[in-house]
Each structure stands twice: as C-alpha cells, then as structure tokens.
Enzyme design. Structure first.
Site, PDB file in Angstrom:
ATOM      1  N   ASP A 155      21.012  17.807   6.584  1.00 12.25           N
ATOM      2  CA  ASP A 155      22.150  18.723   6.640  1.00 12.25           C
ATOM      3  C   ASP A 155      23.419  18.064   6.126  1.00 12.25           C
ATOM      4  OD1 ASP A 155      22.115  17.053   8.983  1.00 12.25           O
ATOM      5  OD2 ASP A 155      23.626  18.347   9.894  1.00 12.25           O
ATOM      6  N   GLU A 182      21.927  16.711  11.981  1.00 12.43           N
ATOM      7  CA  GLU A 182      22.585  15.479  12.435  1.00 12.43           C
ATOM      8  C   GLU A 182      24.083  15.661  12.547  1.00 12.43           C
ATOM      9  OE1 GLU A 182      24.547  11.433  11.782  1.00 12.43           O
ATOM     10  OE2 GLU A 182      24.742  13.342  10.706  1.00 12.43           O
TER      11      GLU A 182
END
Length: 409
Positions: A80, A174
């Site tokens: 991400d 994350e």
C-alpha cells in the site's frame, strides 16, 4: 539488476492507497490487484509455496541451494501507499545524470529544490526518479518490492551464489498501521526477517517510535444561530482551546533524532461535535506513558474550566519500539552491517521516526530490522528515489543471503 527499474515503474502504476476508515483487509481493492500481479511474478520465477491469502498477504520461498543447515531469513515489503497524498495515475519522470539545481515536477509549478531538500546535493551524477508533482511516487514501498524480487531473480539466475531458504512476504495496509495484523509468522517460516522499507542508502534501523493514537472528542450543543444566546456551545471553540494547551515545541516539525512529539493529524469539526485526531510518539516506553498522562491532564483541566460542554479522550496503543525484541539477536544486525560493508555501503544506524511492519512482527516472534530502499521524502509529491540507490539495495539483499549461508557453514 535486470528489470529493476522496469519492475518499479510497473508497480507504481497500480493504485494501492490504503484507507483507514475501512475495516476489511486489505482496505482497498487495488492492493489485491497488485498482490495478484506479484503472485504471478513469483510463480514465473519458479519459487515454491507461493500463496496469496484471503486478506491480501503474498508469501513465497526461494529454497536453499546448500546442503548444510542455514536459518531461513525473510524479506518483507508492503504494497500500500500512504493516504497522505494521491497514489492514482502516478506519472514518474526519470532525470538522468542529475547536475544540480531545481528539478521541475511535470508541467506545473512544483519543483524539487536542493534548497528545500539538501540531500539532492549529494546525488550529483545520479539518475533520479521523481513524481510529476501531482501524486506521491510510491517508492515507499514499491521500491522495496522491486528490490526484493530483483534480488531473488538474481539469485535464481546465479546458483553459484550460495544461500539458505529465503522467505518473501508482501503485506497490505502497512501505512495505516495494520500490516502485521493478519501476518502468519508460523506459515512464513523465517527465523528472522528484514523489511526493505528504509530511506537513503545505508540506513539500517532496529529502533522505532512507541506509538499511540489519541482521539480528543469535544462535545457542544448546536442551536439555530438566531436563537443561540446562552444556549449554543460551539465544540470547535472548545477544540481550539485544547489545541492551544498542547506544547508547540513538541511537534513533528520541531523535533528530530530521539525526540518525541504530539501531532494533530486530523480534524472533523462541527458545532455539536469536533474530533481531533492526534498521534503520540516517543522512543522510550515510559516517555510515551508520560505523554498519555499529560494529554489526559489537559483534558481534565479543560473540563474543569467549562461550565457547558465537555471533552473526552480515547487512547489506543498502536505499536512499540522493536529494539527490546531485536537487541537480544545482535547477529541479525551484524549480518546486515557486514553485507552493506561488503557492497561498499556505509551502515547508517539510526532510529526510525515512524513505524514499520517489522516493529509489530518483532513482538510477534519475528525479529525484523529495517534496511534502506534508496528513497527520499516519502508520503508526498516531492518523493524521489535514485536508480543507483535501488541497485545498491539489491546488492545488499543478495550479499545478505550469501553472508547468512557463510556464517552457518
């Protein structure tokens, strides 16, 4: 280094911005699309145990090519990108043989200036990948993904480089603090791991902030403005009073190194209710607790001064300093240092003024320090990375695998 830049540019084309307001994992569908791509690439590399689970975690393993027992090591990066800036329709630009001065970002007014970002002065002659000034780049952490896969491809193509089992993990979410939530450490199979999620060349980190989120909720009363006298309580005024009670010198823009801070990250204002979203950071666990007590004391102080309206505080611990879990395993750090030195990279050991998946994983039984990617200015439109830095990261990963095998001969 074949295909390193090509891989990186391919990965940043995927929109994978995470979303903290969504509870499912992964929080955005784009992460699954990238995960499918990575899974297919790992299968093409003929790795074993390649898996994409229902939560968007990708795992695979490069089997050992030596007969003696070598502890399995892990390499981890996240898919991400940060919610702080758009990651949609990323248009990278490559500045070859940078000769100094401002770099124009796209066709707008944004520039990458060595006055604002002095690190550029150290990168004369380098090839730099930047944004077009409208999005972040995604080097955090797609550079790490590209570097891991390129290193694995290099090891596959050069069986004379000896190594033990290497476990690969790519995680979702994350950037919103959930990357390790559903990570299956036992299935992953590594004795220890490294996140490839750091910044400039040489960074080696095994300390990070202790982190708490603090939601300050200010309650007021909404009444029509025309009849509001002695009735309306504007929660935004209460919120402003609270913010003025916070120490102005203990904010991200005023702190560095081992200094902690309070950071007002978001506001959701209205007359009836205003929510202030803070993050609290400190490298010392006791220091974090003191900061939490301080915030509660300010809430209590403000409540005692209010004749109408009230304030509440919700504290949520997010992650803790991995140092206490990594320090007992100094060989993990030493191997990384040796690998860097063997690649003519000077280890730059410093604390992470943030967090990584490795922080959480270290407390889940997988000691996991952090290694550089070669990138700068993460989370914003001025993010950039050097091709040379990425290549150095690949060399260090390869050497790390080789050094681990040698150590356990």
């Amino acid at each position: 280094m074949d295909n390193l830049v090509e891989r990186f540019l391919r990965y940043v084309s995927f929109e994978t911005q995470s979303n903290s307001s969504v509870t499912q994992c992964p929080s955005t569908s784009g992460q699954i699309v990238l995960a499918e791509q990575l899974k297919n690439e790992l299968i093409e590399l003929e790795l074993v145990d390649v898996e994409l689970d229902e939560n968007g975690y990708v795992m695979a393993r490069l089997p050992s090519n030596v007969e003696h027992d070598v502890p399995a090591i892990g390499l981890i990066a996240h898919m991400d990108t940060a919610p702080d800036a758009s990651g949609k329709d990323v248009v990278p630009q490559i500045v070859e043989n940078y000769q100094g001065g401002d770099i124009a970002l796209g066709i707008g007014d944004e520039v990458l200036s060595p006055i604002q970002y002095p690190d550029l002065r150290k990168l004369l002659g380098h090839n730099i990948i930047t944004t077009d000034g409208t999005t972040l780049l995604g080097a955090d952490n797609k550079a790490g993904i590209a570097e891991i896969i390129t290193a694995i491809a290099h090891l596959k193509a050069n069986p004379d480089i000896k190594h033990g089992d290497i476990c690969i993990g790519f995680t979702p979410d994350e950037e919103i603090g959930r990357g390790a939530n559903l990570f299956n450490v036992e299935k992953f199979g590594a004795k220890w791991a490294y996140t490839i999620d750091g910044g400039p060349v040489g960074e080696l980190e095994f300390e990070n902030f202790n982190a708490t989120s603090a939601d300050v909720i200010c309650h007021g009363v909404n009444v029509h403005p025309g009849t509001a006298k002695n009735k309306m309580i504007n929660s935004m005024n209460i919120a402003a009073q609270f913010q003025l009670m916070m120490p102005t010198e203990e904010t991200p823009e005023c702190t560095e190194h081992y200094e902690g801070f309070y950071h007002l990250k978001s506001m959701e204002p209205s007359v009836a209710k205003t929510e202030l979203g803070y993050i609290i950071r400190d490298f010392d666990r006791k220091g974090l607790e003191q900061r939490k007590v301080f915030m509660q004391s300010k809430v209590d102080e403000l409540n005692s001064s209010l004749t109408k309206g009230r304030v509440e505080l919700i504290l949520t611990d997010c992650y803790f300093n991995m140092r206490e879990m990594v320090e007992p395993h100094q060989h993990i750090i030493e191997l990384a240092k040796e690998a860097m030195i063997a690649c003519d990279v000077k280890p730059d050991i410093k604390p992470i003024r943030g967090g990584t998946d490795g922080a959480r994983l270290s407390f889940m039984g997988l000691p996991c320090p952090n290694i550089f990617t070669g990138g700068y200015n993460f989370h914003g439109i001025h993010e950039f990375i050097t091709i040379e830095g990425m290549e150095q990261a690949v060399r260090v990963i390869v050497k790390l695998a080789e050094k681990t095998s040698e150590k356990y001969q």
